[in-house]
Design a protein around this motif. Structure first.
Motif, PDB file in Angstrom:
ATOM      1  N   ARG A 219       0.829  -1.207   0.000  1.00  0.00           N
ATOM      2  CA  ARG A 219       0.000   0.000   0.000  1.00  0.00           C
ATOM      3  C   ARG A 219       0.860   1.252   0.000  1.00  0.00           C
ATOM      4  NH1 ARG A 219      -3.451  -2.043   4.378  1.00  0.00           N
ATOM      5  NH2 ARG A 219      -2.729  -0.259   5.585  1.00  0.00           N
ATOM      6  N   ARG A 220       1.989   1.206   0.706  1.00  0.00           N
ATOM      7  CA  ARG A 220       2.874   2.363   0.753  1.00  0.00           C
ATOM      8  C   ARG A 220       3.501   2.648  -0.613  1.00  0.00           C
ATOM      9  NH1 ARG A 220       6.278   4.887   4.554  1.00  0.00           N
ATOM     10  NH2 ARG A 220       7.200   6.662   3.467  1.00  0.00           N
ATOM     11  N   ALA A 222       2.079   2.557  -3.453  1.00  0.00           N
ATOM     12  CA  ALA A 222       1.120   3.296  -4.284  1.00  0.00           C
ATOM     13  C   ALA A 222       1.157   2.859  -5.744  1.00  0.00           C
ATOM     14  CB  ALA A 222       1.368   4.797  -4.175  1.00  0.00           C
ATOM     15  N   GLU A 294      -1.175  12.760   5.801  1.00  0.00           N
ATOM     16  CA  GLU A 294      -1.347  11.997   4.569  1.00  0.00           C
ATOM     17  C   GLU A 294      -2.112  10.696   4.827  1.00  0.00           C
ATOM     18  OE1 GLU A 294       2.491  11.366   2.968  1.00  0.00           O
ATOM     19  OE2 GLU A 294       2.826  13.468   2.416  1.00  0.00           O
ATOM     20  N   GLY A 298      -5.876   9.385   3.457  1.00  0.00           N
ATOM     21  CA  GLY A 298      -6.163   8.073   2.890  1.00  0.00           C
ATOM     22  C   GLY A 298      -7.218   7.318   3.688  1.00  0.00           C
ATOM     23  N   ARG A 316      -8.300   1.377  -0.318  1.00  0.00           N
ATOM     24  CA  ARG A 316      -6.947   1.518  -0.845  1.00  0.00           C
ATOM     25  C   ARG A 316      -5.903   1.804   0.232  1.00  0.00           C
ATOM     26  NH1 ARG A 316      -8.814  -0.814  -4.327  1.00  0.00           N
ATOM     27  NH2 ARG A 316      -9.292  -0.161  -6.472  1.00  0.00           N
ATOM     28  N   HIS A 317      -6.320   2.292   1.397  1.00  0.00           N
ATOM     29  CA  HIS A 317      -5.356   2.722   2.408  1.00  0.00           C
ATOM     30  C   HIS A 317      -5.557   2.043   3.759  1.00  0.00           C
ATOM     31  CE1 HIS A 317      -4.161   6.032  -0.292  1.00  0.00           C
ATOM     32  NE2 HIS A 317      -5.442   6.137  -0.549  1.00  0.00           N
TER      33      HIS A 317
END
Length: 638
Positions: A219-220, A222, A294, A298, A316-317
């Motif tokens: 996930r990090r 992206a 940030e 998310g 997604r996050h």
């Protein structure tokens, strides 16, 4: 000294994970199967173009695909999608040392001189391969003059030359270049596919990693496969052979999902002190304020997706296992409030990037979020008022009553309940300390009181200021000693006369009912003609309001609960039985022709005096001020 030399030699020969596990053929491409299939089919069918453009974000496989395509074209046995990866040509292309596959960095070779040199060498045939292939990375960095010098060669290159351009920003390229290339867009790699590839690398490296840790790394990244592999190598060096989620958060300086959820829950509960404590604990744990902002953006993006009914696959996050918790928080908060929070955090991120006081800015934003009004309830009330529904049904389904300790009770002032429009002074209730909620401030409909005795009904009832009758007062009773009653919030049913309803007196009963409803309701109802009948099934009396066909607006307004329901309630109290009130559209009424009597023509002085009189009228002045209008025309007096 003997031990130091081998260690130094070992360090110099180490190749990073992102290079060691680079895809070598079309089958190893992850997340770009559509591109690999198209290129393989072009080779097998002999439809290979002379110029290709690969676009996409960083680390998604553009350059790796270009090398695979070059190896397939220069296969020693002829162009084939199933080439021999162990050949000398393929191995030379993998390390970037093949003499016939020239890789050029567009960022450092962006001038016209470099392109002129390229044009001079294009005519030279390849040394040992079938094609001379030019791979220009970051091609959008070339100057306008360099693009212009390349145009003619790009449009009609020699048969033995192929161009492959790679860029992360195709919008900066001239349209004349784009039109000469076959364009392939590389999509960001899905998290699940990145996790699968990272699992293969961890196994090949003889290490262990939890699925949650690999998901955090994916996930990090992206959507960038190369970034995920670089992060994996970094956290593997930090771990002791077994990678956990806590180690990933500690190494990357990020907050875990549970910490973010606790912070969001504190903000949803309007507890600013708890939210600041959660933020302070995260910063003490080594998480940067900008990074928390940030991650919060998310997190609320996923909360927004859950609010509109998306399934866990669209998170997604946050982890898919948190979907139920996010659903509860979304129901409690409301979509409109979540959207407002997303906007606030986005603005804070922009400010943090230009400030050295990122923590202070984030803290102020958290306090603002804790003091937000319940925007979803306001939206529901506005929608209920617009549609004419009862405010008691405007609450969110599944939403809990939340304290608005720091926000004004806006819901009680928006639209009154239909049953409470009769009395300007509703009965007041004293809530217990700290129990004021959004639902508690909404006026509730009154419950009809039982009918009084005959002698009480015969007493003349005083008329209230709003045109409705108020209950009679005992001669020796004082206002201070009046007990609270339900009639103060609704129709004064205790003073309504009792009348039997029939076909002969339907107009009399209906006229009497209109005396006890708001003036607006009575005005609309009086526009209709009356017809009396009985319901065949229930035997209940039916009063039909027949509206002319040219009065559709009046009929629609009469059908609203605050008008139709009020009249029905009063009729039931008068007749002692429920009455069905139906609306029927009839024929248009014939308008009588009015013959205006002849009037003498007004003089100029009289016309000016009339204009000044109209302009100075208080109603006209109020309308001009309210709507910021101006007088354009005043019709002559008829």
């Amino acid at each position: 000294m003997s031990d130091a030399a081998p260690a130094s030699e070992k360090d110099s020969s180490y190749v990073v994970v992102a290079r060691r596990y680079r895809p070598r053929n079309f089958g190893e491409l992850v997340g770009q199967e559509h591109v690999g299939r198209a290129l393989a089919n072009a080779i097998e069918t002999g439809r290979v173009g002379h110029a290709y453009l690969f676009t996409g974000a960083r680390g998604v496989g553009k350059t790796s695909t270009a090398r695979i395509f070059a190896k397939a074209l220069n296969n020693p046995d002829g162009p084939s999608a199933e080439f021999d990866g162990s050949s000398d040509i393929a191995q030379a292309i993998d390390v970037g040392e093949d003499i016939d596959v020239i890789e050029i960095d567009g960022a450092s070779n962006r001038g016209i001189d470099e392109i002129r040199s390229l044009r001079a060498n294009v005519g030279v045939r390849p040394s040992r391969s079938r094609f001379k292939i030019y791979i220009i990375d970051e091609v959008h960095m070339l100057t306008q003059a360099a693009f212009n010098a390349l145009l003619k060669t790009l449009e009609e290159p020699p048969e033995h030359v192929k161009f492959i351009f790679c860029t992360t920003d195709p919008e900066k390229m001239p349209i004349t270049v784009l039109s000469r290339c076959q364009r392939f867009d590389f999509a960001p790699v899905e998290v699940a596919k990145i996790v699968g590839r990272l699992r293969e690398i961890v196994t090949a490296e003889n290490a262990q990693a939890d699925d949650e840790a690999l998901e955090l790394v994916a996930r990090r990244a992206a959507g960038s496969m190369r970034d995920s592999q670089s992060l994996l190598e970094q956290v593997l060096s930090f771990s002791d052979g077994h990678l956990t989620a806590d180690q990933v958060h500690s190494m990357l300086g990020t907050a875990d999902d549970e910490r973010l959820h606790r912070l969001a829950t504190a903000m949803c509960d309007r507890d600013a002190a708890s939210a600041l404590k959660q933020l302070d604990a995260a910063i003490d744990a080594g998480v940067d304020a900008g990074r928390i902002a940030e991650q919060l953006l998310g997190y609320f993006r996923d909360l927004m997706a859950v609010s509109v009914g998306c399934d866990p696959s669209l998170q997604r996050h946050t982890a898919a296992s948190m979907h139920d918790e996010l659903k509860k928080l979304a129901d409690s908060w409301g979509l409109q409030t979540v959207l407002a929070v997303v906007g606030l955090i986005d603005q804070t991120l922009v400010r943090i990037r230009h400030s050295v006081y990122g923590r202070v800015l984030l803290e102020s934003t958290l306090i603002q979020i804790c003091n937000l009004p319940d925007l979803q309830s306001i939206s529901d009330l506005a929608a209920a008022a617009k549609s004419g529904q009862s405010l008691s049904g405007a609450a969110r389904p599944g939403g809990e009553k939340k304290k608005l300790t720091n926000s004004p009770p806006v819901a009680a002032e928006l639209v009154p309940s239909p049953a409470a429009t009769h009395d300007p002074a509703p009965a007041k209730t004293t809530p217990s300390p700290g129990s004021e909620t959004l639902a508690d401030t909404t006026p509730q409909p009154a419950v009809a009181a039982p009918m009084p005795p005959a002698e009480t009904a015969a007493t003349p009832a005083p008329v209230a200021t709003n045109g409705t009758t108020s209950p009679p007062r005992s001669p020796d009773a004082s206002p201070a000693n009046d007990p609270p009653n339900s009639e103060s919030t609704g129709t004064a049913t205790a003073t309504l006369p009792r009348m039997a309803l029939g076909a002969q007196n339907v107009e009399q009963v209906f006229s009497e009912a209109l005396k006890h409803v708001p003036q607006m309701t009575a005005s609309i109802a009086s526009m209709a003609d009356l017809r009396y009948s009985h319901d065949e099934k229930s035997g209940k009396p039916v009063i039909e309001l027949v509206f002319p066909s040219d009065s559709g607006m009046a009929m629609r307004r009469m059908n609203l609960p605050e008008h139709r329901g009020t009249v029905t309630e009063v009729l039931a109290n008068i007749t002692g039985d429920s009455v069905n009130l139906t609306l029927v559209e009839g024929a248009a009424r014939q308008k009588a022709k009015k013959v205006a009597p002849a009037s003498p023509k007004a003089t100029a002085k009289e016309r000016m005096e009339r204009i000044r009189e109209i302009e100075s009228h208080p109603w006209v002045q109020s309308a001009l001020k309210t709507f910021q209008a101006e007088l354009v025309k005043i019709d002559p007096k008829s």
